[in-house]
Scaffold this motif. Structure first.
Motif, PDB file in Angstrom:
ATOM      1  N   ALA A  89     -10.843  -8.655   6.287  1.00  0.00           N
ATOM      2  CA  ALA A  89     -10.109  -9.312   5.211  1.00  0.00           C
ATOM      3  C   ALA A  89      -9.452  -8.217   4.379  1.00  0.00           C
ATOM      4  N   LEU A  90      -8.582  -8.627   3.478  1.00  0.00           N
ATOM      5  CA  LEU A  90      -7.930  -7.686   2.577  1.00  0.00           C
ATOM      6  C   LEU A  90      -8.489  -7.933   1.185  1.00  0.00           C
ATOM      7  N   ALA A  91      -9.035  -6.883   0.555  1.00  0.00           N
ATOM      8  CA  ALA A  91      -9.678  -7.076  -0.744  1.00  0.00           C
ATOM      9  C   ALA A  91      -9.086  -6.180  -1.825  1.00  0.00           C
ATOM     10  N   PRO A  92      -8.087  -6.705  -2.530  1.00  0.00           N
ATOM     11  CA  PRO A  92      -7.740  -6.051  -3.780  1.00  0.00           C
ATOM     12  C   PRO A  92      -8.929  -6.321  -4.707  1.00  0.00           C
ATOM     13  N   HIS A  93      -9.571  -5.283  -5.259  1.00  0.00           N
ATOM     14  CA  HIS A  93     -10.877  -5.451  -5.914  1.00  0.00           C
ATOM     15  C   HIS A  93     -10.868  -6.525  -6.999  1.00  0.00           C
ATOM     16  N   ALA A  94      -9.916  -6.421  -7.947  1.00  0.00           N
ATOM     17  CA  ALA A  94      -9.815  -7.388  -9.052  1.00  0.00           C
ATOM     18  C   ALA A  94      -8.509  -7.113  -9.767  1.00  0.00           C
ATOM     19  N   LEU A  95      -8.124  -8.009 -10.667  1.00  0.00           N
ATOM     20  CA  LEU A  95      -6.840  -7.764 -11.348  1.00  0.00           C
ATOM     21  C   LEU A  95      -6.887  -6.542 -12.249  1.00  0.00           C
ATOM     22  N   TYR A  96      -8.100  -6.217 -12.792  1.00  0.00           N
ATOM     23  CA  TYR A  96      -8.192  -5.094 -13.725  1.00  0.00           C
ATOM     24  C   TYR A  96      -8.302  -3.736 -13.025  1.00  0.00           C
ATOM     25  N   THR A  97      -8.433  -3.714 -11.696  1.00  0.00           N
ATOM     26  CA  THR A  97      -8.478  -2.444 -10.954  1.00  0.00           C
ATOM     27  C   THR A  97      -7.266  -2.292 -10.036  1.00  0.00           C
ATOM     28  N   THR A  98      -6.284  -3.203 -10.195  1.00  0.00           N
ATOM     29  CA  THR A  98      -5.081  -3.142  -9.350  1.00  0.00           C
ATOM     30  C   THR A  98      -3.840  -3.325 -10.237  1.00  0.00           C
ATOM     31  N   THR A  99      -2.687  -3.243  -9.603  1.00  0.00           N
ATOM     32  CA  THR A  99      -1.422  -3.485 -10.308  1.00  0.00           C
ATOM     33  C   THR A  99      -0.712  -4.644  -9.599  1.00  0.00           C
ATOM     34  N   PRO A 100       0.307  -5.236 -10.243  1.00  0.00           N
ATOM     35  CA  PRO A 100       1.065  -6.291  -9.549  1.00  0.00           C
ATOM     36  C   PRO A 100       1.646  -5.784  -8.230  1.00  0.00           C
ATOM     37  N   GLU A 101       2.026  -4.494  -8.195  1.00  0.00           N
ATOM     38  CA  GLU A 101       2.602  -3.925  -6.961  1.00  0.00           C
ATOM     39  C   GLU A 101       1.562  -3.917  -5.838  1.00  0.00           C
ATOM     40  N   ILE A 102       0.342  -3.507  -6.163  1.00  0.00           N
ATOM     41  CA  ILE A 102      -0.726  -3.501  -5.143  1.00  0.00           C
ATOM     42  C   ILE A 102      -0.959  -4.922  -4.634  1.00  0.00           C
ATOM     43  N   LEU A 103      -1.027  -5.881  -5.556  1.00  0.00           N
ATOM     44  CA  LEU A 103      -1.297  -7.269  -5.139  1.00  0.00           C
ATOM     45  C   LEU A 103      -0.187  -7.797  -4.230  1.00  0.00           C
ATOM     46  N   ARG A 104       1.063  -7.483  -4.573  1.00  0.00           N
ATOM     47  CA  ARG A 104       2.175  -7.984  -3.745  1.00  0.00           C
ATOM     48  C   ARG A 104       2.175  -7.310  -2.367  1.00  0.00           C
ATOM     49  N   ARG A 105       1.760  -6.030  -2.341  1.00  0.00           N
ATOM     50  CA  ARG A 105       1.671  -5.329  -1.052  1.00  0.00           C
ATOM     51  C   ARG A 105       0.592  -5.978  -0.178  1.00  0.00           C
ATOM     52  N   VAL A 106      -0.527  -6.341  -0.793  1.00  0.00           N
ATOM     53  CA  VAL A 106      -1.616  -6.989  -0.056  1.00  0.00           C
ATOM     54  C   VAL A 106      -1.150  -8.336   0.500  1.00  0.00           C
ATOM     55  N   VAL A 107      -0.406  -9.092  -0.304  1.00  0.00           N
ATOM     56  CA  VAL A 107       0.089 -10.395   0.168  1.00  0.00           C
ATOM     57  C   VAL A 107       1.023 -10.196   1.372  1.00  0.00           C
ATOM     58  N   GLY A 108       1.864  -9.165   1.306  1.00  0.00           N
ATOM     59  CA  GLY A 108       2.751  -8.865   2.431  1.00  0.00           C
ATOM     60  C   GLY A 108       1.970  -8.528   3.695  1.00  0.00           C
ATOM     61  N   LEU A 109       0.911  -7.732   3.513  1.00  0.00           N
ATOM     62  CA  LEU A 109       0.048  -7.374   4.657  1.00  0.00           C
ATOM     63  C   LEU A 109      -0.667  -8.601   5.220  1.00  0.00           C
ATOM     64  N   ALA A 110      -1.135  -9.459   4.314  1.00  0.00           N
ATOM     65  CA  ALA A 110      -1.837 -10.678   4.745  1.00  0.00           C
ATOM     66  C   ALA A 110      -0.908 -11.532   5.604  1.00  0.00           C
ATOM     67  N   ASP A 111       0.351 -11.619   5.198  1.00  0.00           N
ATOM     68  CA  ASP A 111       1.340 -12.376   5.981  1.00  0.00           C
ATOM     69  C   ASP A 111       1.542 -11.744   7.349  1.00  0.00           C
ATOM     70  N   ARG A 112       1.721 -10.421   7.332  1.00  0.00           N
ATOM     71  CA  ARG A 112       2.055  -9.717   8.579  1.00  0.00           C
ATOM     72  C   ARG A 112       0.897  -9.715   9.573  1.00  0.00           C
ATOM     73  N   LEU A 113      -0.319  -9.525   9.054  1.00  0.00           N
ATOM     74  CA  LEU A 113      -1.479  -9.359   9.946  1.00  0.00           C
ATOM     75  C   LEU A 113      -2.279 -10.644  10.139  1.00  0.00           C
TER      76      LEU A 113
END
Ligand SMILES: [Zn+2]
Length: 417
Positions: free
Chosen positions: A170-194
């Motif tokens: 799975a893809l785990a951005p840890h939490a909103l307070y340990t990530t940025t909007p850019e990291i979250l959007r990158r994870v969503v892109g990866l989730a789509d692709r993979l």
């Protein structure tokens, strides 16, 4: 010819014979029906309750090594002062040993699967693979800790199809307070692709609500995660203590799962996930232990009971959560949340994951619903056998590597404490 026949087991109040072949339930019939059927192995299950096992939907398994460090500390202080500096010293060998200890504890409470979020993932996968359990292991995405992330190697493994079906990523951005909007959007892109699911801490504390408002200008943590695309079918949202009815509506509409972690939430005074309200909105609810440093036990029996008690107390009504609904959440719904939709129930053609519970435990002596007695009154000493995909992982309450697992974990813990 079956691989295994269990005869005369107690299943949901009825005596049954159950046959297993090629890792699946081949037959579930009234007791006596399979008396003459041929099987490689036969087990007389008289005196045992047959149940689906538990599936733990949120944990950090190797945190067994950090158990009991400054137990009475607020979450942010505890993470920054007690936990993160020690985690920086973890090696793959230590994570392997800590994960094996956690898997053993899970098995002893009747749990065959875990949704993990931790570092040194190849070591976690190796532990789960060797011990025969199911696991979904997350690639971590966090600001400022990219030094020990092994995501590239894991993504390559995923592309090569190099994992057995009972293990997944799975893809785990840890939490909103340990990530940025850019990291979250990158994870969503990866989730789509993979085609991988997302696993994230969400709306755990009041602090997180404040950060969502002040740092990201969002109405709530859930609204922010939704705006970033994190809320999508299959996403597992751990905690969800600080949620409004609007948030619950979004979670249900996007097809996410909640991993309710009642003991961790109570210990850290984070809040209470409003189970009855969430169920009214159609949210798919499951239960997780969280890590052993914030729980501190990994017994899914205790966690399931705590989930029921917190749901009743939160709603101010003892009928806020029926046992059957709790039971489905910790078995069938949780198995689906981990990507195993054919597991978590005892029925023909379902995956042969099951446990045998000794009815000789005092919890069963005076009658009552045996399944409810198991969760509300028993403990891991009642768990006799645990099977995953037809394979025995625990027999007579005993794991063959137990002594080595305990000794290795003790040695690994000394290197980071
Ligand atoms: Zn957690």
């Amino acid at each position: 010819m079956y691989d295994l026949i269990l005869s005369n087991a107690l299943l949901r109040g009825r005596r049954v014979d159950v046959a297993v072949a090629a890792g699946r339930f081949a037959a579930v019939e009234p007791a006596g029906t399979l008396a003459r059927a041929e099987a490689l192995e036969r087990l007389d299950a008289t005196g045992f309750l047959l149940r689906p096992p538990f599936y733990n939907t949120h944990t950090h398994q190797a945190m067994t090594l950090l158990r009991g460090i400054d137990d009475d500390c607020p979450l942010m202080d505890w993470l920054t002062r007690c936990i993160w500096p020690r985690e920086a010293r973890l090696t793959p060998e230590a994570v392997y040993a800590g994960t094996r200890l956690a898997i053993l504890e899970g098995l002893r409470s009747g749990c065959v699967a875990f949704n993990d979020m931790y570092f040194h993932q190849p070591a976690i996968l190796r532990a789960a693979d060797e011990m025969g359990v199911r696991a979904r292991v997350a690639l971590m995405y966090m600001d400022q800790v990219s030094d020990h992330i092994e995501n590239d190697a894991l993504l390559a493994l995923c592309r090569e199809g190099g994992l057995p079906p009972r293990l997944g990523l799975a893809l785990a951005p840890h939490a909103l307070y340990t990530t940025t909007p850019e990291i979250l959007r990158r994870v969503v892109g990866l989730a789509d692709r993979l085609g991988l699911p997302i696993h994230i801490h969400a709306a755990e504390t009041r602090d997180e609500v404040r950060i969502a408002r002040e740092r990201f200008g969002a109405e709530s943590p859930i609204a922010y995660l939704d705006a970033c695309g994190i809320l999508r079918p299959g996403t597992v949202l751990a905690h969800c203590c600080q949620v409004s009815e609007d948030d619950l509506g979004r979670i249900a509409a996007q097809g996410c799962y909640v991993a309710h972690c009642p003991q961790s939430n109570q210990k850290l005074a984070s809040g209470v996930f409003p189970w009855a309200l969430a169920a009214k909105h159609g949210v798919a609810i499951t239960v997780g232990t969280d890590g052993a440093a914030s729980n501190n036990g990994l017994s899914m029996i205790a966690e399931a009971k705590a989930a029921a008690l917190s749901a009743k107390l939160n709603a101010g009504a003892p009928d806020a959560l029926a046992f059957a609904d709790l039971d489905r959440a910790v078995t069938e719904t949780a198995a689906a949340a981990l990507g195993f939709p054919n597991a978590g129930r005892i029925a023909p053609s379902a995956d042969a994951d099951f446990i045998l519970v000794s009815l000789g435990h005092p919890a069963f002596a005076a009658g009552g619903d045996p399944d409810a007695n198991f969760v509300y009154a028993a403990d891991p000493s009642a768990v006799h056998s645990v099977y995953c995909l037809g394979r025995p992982l625990l027999r007579a309450g005993h794991h063959p590597d137990e002594a080595a697992i305990l000794a290795d974990a003790a040695r690994a813990a000394r290197t980071i404490r």
